[in-house]
Design an enzyme around this catalytic site. Structure first.
Site, PDB file in Angstrom:
ATOM      1  N   THR A 105       0.839  -1.199   0.000  1.00 19.22           N
ATOM      2  CA  THR A 105       0.000   0.000   0.000  1.00 19.22           C
ATOM      3  C   THR A 105       0.870   1.244   0.000  1.00 19.22           C
ATOM      4  OG1 THR A 105      -1.839   1.140   1.095  1.00 19.22           O
ATOM      5  CG2 THR A 105      -0.194   0.195   2.526  1.00 19.22           C
ATOM      6  N   ASN A 154      -0.841   3.997   1.199  1.00 16.12           N
ATOM      7  CA  ASN A 154      -1.626   4.740   2.185  1.00 16.12           C
ATOM      8  C   ASN A 154      -0.816   4.881   3.486  1.00 16.12           C
ATOM      9  OD1 ASN A 154      -3.366   5.210   4.413  1.00 16.12           O
ATOM     10  ND2 ASN A 154      -5.132   4.510   3.241  1.00 16.12           N
ATOM     11  N   LYS A 155      -0.374   6.123   3.762  1.00 21.12           N
ATOM     12  CA  LYS A 155       0.540   6.329   4.893  1.00 21.12           C
ATOM     13  C   LYS A 155      -0.130   6.018   6.229  1.00 21.12           C
ATOM     14  CE  LYS A 155       3.820   9.156   2.542  1.00 21.12           C
ATOM     15  NZ  LYS A 155       3.905  10.365   1.775  1.00 21.12           N
ATOM     16  N   ASP A 199      -6.957  -5.454   2.118  1.00 26.08           N
ATOM     17  CA  ASP A 199      -7.973  -4.643   1.458  1.00 26.08           C
ATOM     18  C   ASP A 199      -9.043  -4.429   2.510  1.00 26.08           C
ATOM     19  OD1 ASP A 199      -8.652  -3.254  -0.954  1.00 26.08           O
ATOM     20  OD2 ASP A 199     -10.430  -4.501  -1.001  1.00 26.08           O
ATOM     21  N   SER A 200      -9.434  -3.175   2.662  1.00 27.49           N
ATOM     22  CA  SER A 200     -10.331  -2.873   3.762  1.00 27.49           C
ATOM     23  C   SER A 200     -11.326  -1.818   3.357  1.00 27.49           C
ATOM     24  CB  SER A 200      -9.503  -2.391   4.957  1.00 27.49           C
ATOM     25  OG  SER A 200      -8.630  -1.365   4.550  1.00 27.49           O
ATOM     26  N   PHE A 213      -7.345   7.965  10.082  1.00 29.13           N
ATOM     27  CA  PHE A 213      -7.459   8.410   8.692  1.00 29.13           C
ATOM     28  C   PHE A 213      -8.822   7.967   8.162  1.00 29.13           C
ATOM     29  CE2 PHE A 213      -7.030   4.347   6.403  1.00 29.13           C
ATOM     30  CZ  PHE A 213      -6.517   3.531   7.404  1.00 29.13           C
ATOM     31  N   GLY A 214      -9.070   8.262   6.898  1.00 26.50           N
ATOM     32  CA  GLY A 214     -10.279   7.772   6.219  1.00 26.50           C
ATOM     33  C   GLY A 214     -11.555   8.139   6.957  1.00 26.50           C
ATOM     34  N   LYS A 244      -6.861   1.920  19.126  1.00 24.30           N
ATOM     35  CA  LYS A 244      -7.415   1.568  17.806  1.00 24.30           C
ATOM     36  C   LYS A 244      -6.916   0.177  17.380  1.00 24.30           C
ATOM     37  CE  LYS A 244      -7.985   2.653  12.962  1.00 24.30           C
ATOM     38  NZ  LYS A 244      -7.730   3.437  11.768  1.00 24.30           N
TER      39      LYS A 244
HETATM   40  P1  IMP Z   1      -7.950   0.172   0.290  1.00 15.38           P
HETATM   41  O1  IMP Z   1      -6.641   0.885   0.314  1.00 15.38           O
HETATM   42  O2  IMP Z   1      -8.454  -0.171  -1.052  1.00 15.38           O
HETATM   43  O3  IMP Z   1      -7.967  -1.001   1.220  1.00 15.38           O
HETATM   44  O4  IMP Z   1      -9.004   1.253   0.782  1.00 15.38           O
HETATM   45  C1  IMP Z   1      -9.390   1.312   2.067  1.00 15.38           C
HETATM   46  C2  IMP Z   1     -10.259   2.548   2.279  1.00 15.38           C
HETATM   47  O5  IMP Z   1     -11.200   2.193   3.290  1.00 15.38           O
HETATM   48  C3  IMP Z   1      -9.447   3.702   2.838  1.00 15.38           C
HETATM   49  O6  IMP Z   1      -9.070   4.617   1.847  1.00 15.38           O
HETATM   50  C4  IMP Z   1     -10.404   4.319   3.842  1.00 15.38           C
HETATM   51  O7  IMP Z   1     -11.254   5.195   3.172  1.00 15.38           O
HETATM   52  C5  IMP Z   1     -11.223   3.135   4.325  1.00 15.38           C
HETATM   53  N1  IMP Z   1     -10.610   2.529   5.530  1.00 15.38           N
HETATM   54  C6  IMP Z   1     -10.011   1.313   5.637  1.00 15.38           C
HETATM   55  N2  IMP Z   1      -9.549   1.111   6.875  1.00 15.38           N
HETATM   56  C7  IMP Z   1      -9.848   2.225   7.561  1.00 15.38           C
HETATM   57  C8  IMP Z   1      -9.599   2.605   8.913  1.00 15.38           C
HETATM   58  O8  IMP Z   1      -8.967   1.916   9.731  1.00 15.38           O
HETATM   59  N3  IMP Z   1     -10.071   3.812   9.254  1.00 15.38           N
HETATM   60  C9  IMP Z   1     -10.750   4.625   8.410  1.00 15.38           C
HETATM   61  N4  IMP Z   1     -10.987   4.335   7.138  1.00 15.38           N
HETATM   62  C10 IMP Z   1     -10.536   3.121   6.713  1.00 15.38           C
END
Ligand code: IMP
Length: 205
Positions: A11, A13-14, A73-74, A158-159, A181
């Protein structure tokens, strides 16, 4: 593990990298992420579910760099929105989505639901370890149940963290410390399984 093993976290995603690093920092593993590599083409996440996407990411990165790769993937499933944004969580508000525009779209979609008890949701994580020669070595799921609040609160994480109230708390995920968390989150639960697997299967590495 006698010699330090390297694992790539698939990933950029930082926020995710920080959480995974924080969780795995005591294992004797050299953790890399996609931010350590240049000129990588984007992996299209076109799977039907979290499992398909995480396997696709892990396999491509492991085969490209010939290194063990951990991919998660989340996303967030909201019951009133029939499980959306789900696998579309990172691009819910379109091509140029930001975390903020995604949260705004989600809050607007729930505007008519005034009772918190009807704003149920869960974070889901599918985590996979892929070996370039041996293929799938490990996979697991983690879940975190809760509710979508009415406004953004808190500055951690984040997110969708600042609008998600985890079960058992009366504050958002963004108001929890990193350790709190990790203890209850979907990714934290999956990573706990993963560290158990690494500790039991050191001979594999
Ligand atoms: P991925 O990188 O395709 O798995 O996208 C995951 C997306 O789901 C992220 O960009 C967030 O928007 C959201 N997400 C996943 N995990 C979290 C979390 O722990 N907190 C907040 N948002 C999350």
């Amino acid at each position: 593990m006698e010699n330090e093993t390297s694992i790539i976290i698939a990933t950029k995603n930082k926020g995710k990298v920080k959480e995974i690093w924080h969780f795995l920092k005591d294992l004797n593993i050299n953790l890399l992420s996609l931010n350590d590599f240049e000129n990588l083409s984007e992996i299209i996440e076109d799977g039907k579910n979290f499992k398909e996407n995480s396997i696709k990411k892990a396999k491509i990165i492991a085969e490209t760099f010939q290194k063990l790769t951990l991919a998660d993937d989340s996303g967030l499933e909201v019951d009133f929105l029939n499980g959306n944004p789900g696998v579309y969580s990172s691009r819910y508000s379109g091509e140029n989505a930001t975390d903020k525009s995604n949260r705004d779209k989600l809050l607007s979609g729930l505007a008519e639901i005034k009772d918190l008890n009807e704003r149920t949701a869960r974070f889901v994580c599918h985590l996979v370890l892929w070996d370039p020669q041996r293929g799938l070595l490990f996979e697991t799921d983690g879940f975190c149940e809760g509710w979508i609040g009415f406004e953004e609160t808190g500055s951690g994480g984040f997110g969708y963290d600042c609008i998600f109230i985890p079960k058992g708390f009366n504050k958002t995920m963004a108001q929890l410390s990193k350790d709190e968390k990790n203890e209850i989150s979907h990714r934290g639960k999956a990573l706990k399984d993963f560290t158990g697997f690494i500790n039991k299967n050191k001979f594999l590495f």
